[in-house]
Design an enzyme around this catalytic site. Sequence first.
Site, PDB file in Angstrom:
ATOM      1  N   ASN A 131      -4.645   6.723   7.111  1.00 32.16           N
ATOM      2  CA  ASN A 131      -4.589   6.441   5.651  1.00 32.16           C
ATOM      3  C   ASN A 131      -5.895   7.531   5.085  1.00 32.16           C
ATOM      4  OD1 ASN A 131      -6.014   3.828   3.586  1.00 32.16           O
ATOM      5  ND2 ASN A 131      -4.835   5.546   3.040  1.00 32.16           N
ATOM      6  N   GLY A 132      -5.421   8.049   4.081  1.00 35.08           N
ATOM      7  CA  GLY A 132      -6.774   8.978   3.583  1.00 35.08           C
ATOM      8  C   GLY A 132      -6.053  10.435   3.015  1.00 35.08           C
TER       9      GLY A 132
ATOM     10  N   ARG B 207       0.929  -1.156  -0.028  1.00 28.64           N
ATOM     11  CA  ARG B 207      -0.051  -0.026   0.117  1.00 28.64           C
ATOM     12  C   ARG B 207       0.904   1.306   0.070  1.00 28.64           C
ATOM     13  NH1 ARG B 207      -5.111  -0.884   1.296  1.00 28.64           N
ATOM     14  NH2 ARG B 207      -5.378   1.210   1.843  1.00 28.64           N
TER      15      ARG B 207
ATOM     16  N   TRP C 172       2.605   6.217   1.778  1.00 29.89           N
ATOM     17  CA  TRP C 172       2.616   6.415   0.206  1.00 29.89           C
ATOM     18  C   TRP C 172       2.436   7.796   0.084  1.00 29.89           C
ATOM     19  CZ3 TRP C 172      -0.779   7.710  -4.131  1.00 29.89           C
ATOM     20  CH2 TRP C 172      -0.209   7.528  -5.354  1.00 29.89           C
TER      21      TRP C 172
END
Length: 590
Positions: free
Chosen positions: A99-100, A27, A73
Amino acid sequence: MCGIVGCILNKEVAPTIIESIKKLEYRGYDSVGIATLTDKVNIKKGSGKIKEVDEKIHLTQVDGNIGIAHVRWATHGNPTKENAHPHNSCDNKISVVHNGIIENYKELREQLESEGHEFKSETDTEVIPHLIEKYMNEGNNLLHATQKTIEKLVGSYALAAICIDEPDKIIGARKESPLIVGVSPNGNFLASDVPAILNETREVIYLEDNEIIQLEKDKVTVMNNQLEPLEKEIVTIDWNPEMAEKGGYPHFMLKEINEEPQVIKDTLSESSKIKEIVSKFKNFNRICFVACGTSYHASLIGEYLIETQLHIPTEVILASEFEYFQNTLDDHTLVIFITQSGETADTLKALKTAKKISETLAIVNVVGSSITREADHVIYTRAGPEIGVAATKTYLSQLICIYLLVAHLGENDELIDKLFKIADLAEESIQREENIKKIAKKYKKSKDFFYIGRGFNYPTALEGALKLKEITYIHAEGYPAGELKHGPLALIDDGIPVVGILPPGPSYPKTYNNLQEIRARGAHMIILGSEDDKQIDDVEDKLVFNSEIDEIIAPLIYIIDLQLLSYHISVEKDIDPDKPKNLAKSVTVV
Ligand code: AGP
């Protein structure tokens, strides 16, 4: 796009949590970090892949029975140590992984800074621990402060928060980013995806948007955003941990290619379910596919099949371009969303719009993923976990589902019989690997590649080129065979490698002639064709297939050799094919 993990155990948590976060490296791998609780928040983090960071700062050497971890990421802020998660509050009592994307982070940051909060990173995430701190300072506990925080957030999040004042719990929340809970007798977990927890438990709760979770060692409480408790089903996952491991292969990608013959059989076993789903469709007179990347190429093959076999007007829309085409949807359009992850943000966004107007079908690999919960009908591709960033077995499983769908829609038993014969033919592709390795060695220094195909095999050319680009960093283009003479032929020079896809069938003569035109201009041909084709006898680099594989079935078999070709060129160039630069497995940003 990132991966998060949180867990509470009755022993030191760091070794378990780092093993878990490694399973989410697909991811993102720009940076990694862990935070645990003792009498303080203990943080270790750094930029780079987990292995590199671990060698430098020993991520597992941190005390505590409760912790959170993150792989990043980068979206907002460079992939530096400062921007790596977890991020802390000013008083360092609260730590958060996320995450987001928080779309309104600039306004929130300005507001918090005006109230005296000091920020240490450029990330959107850092507003979260500061907001939680603000609400805890007003007298709320961690759960209520997190609830108040997410009320302020615009955007997407799967997050986990810990605080030294409440050292027995993790608070999690999700909106438009995946989050699951793993339940085990030794403690409880939350994670972005199932492989992260498979070494510890197979008992999983899937969280929905706007749900909040309180994780304790012996207790899991799922709540709505008003903090009212919810009854949630615990699902037993049938993937075992070994299925998510490399199984003796040097890379996940090679393992996943080698699994393809079995995947074909597993996906074909969905035939009767697909027949049942087809029987539930309302009347439609048009089909739209919506997808990205490799899933887009699978959709293009769907378009060729439906137009030629079923004569239904069909179009394929890139999910990121969907908004420009959505105005012509109606209640007689069937919209098919193809995605291995089920989390691709562009595809999810398009689905949310399309479902208001049209009937929707999702073809997805990851059970319980966001897209499966939005679509009217779902077909699971049953490829198992795919860890390599380059889609291989999931692409093949998408194709099998599309072929089955078309066969059932058209009540075409002949096509179904053909499909059930192909698993053995796929085994033969794997046996051509030595020849493929030789071709890979020969062309590893090439700067450009062309992939040429016609009809059903034009999308195979596109997919072959994409695979080469993403894991070898060689420039590659896929073209319909008849299109080169309209411009790109000018690029054909002495020695440029051109992969020609030349299966037997009605398209053969025209494609053969186009390839001759290219060859006459000095290109080095790599031909994929039938073992009975005498016209390719003089081609030095060729991969020959059973002559029963005609142009309709060829996309299901020829692509395996093209995946292997890209894989071996990648390895020859000393690139890690599982983790190509700048890419991630699951693209959860628009
Ligand atoms: C495939 O090799 C790529 N990594 C990428 O193009 C991928 O297919 C695309 O991001 C769509 O992903 P999805 O199938 O999970 O929606």
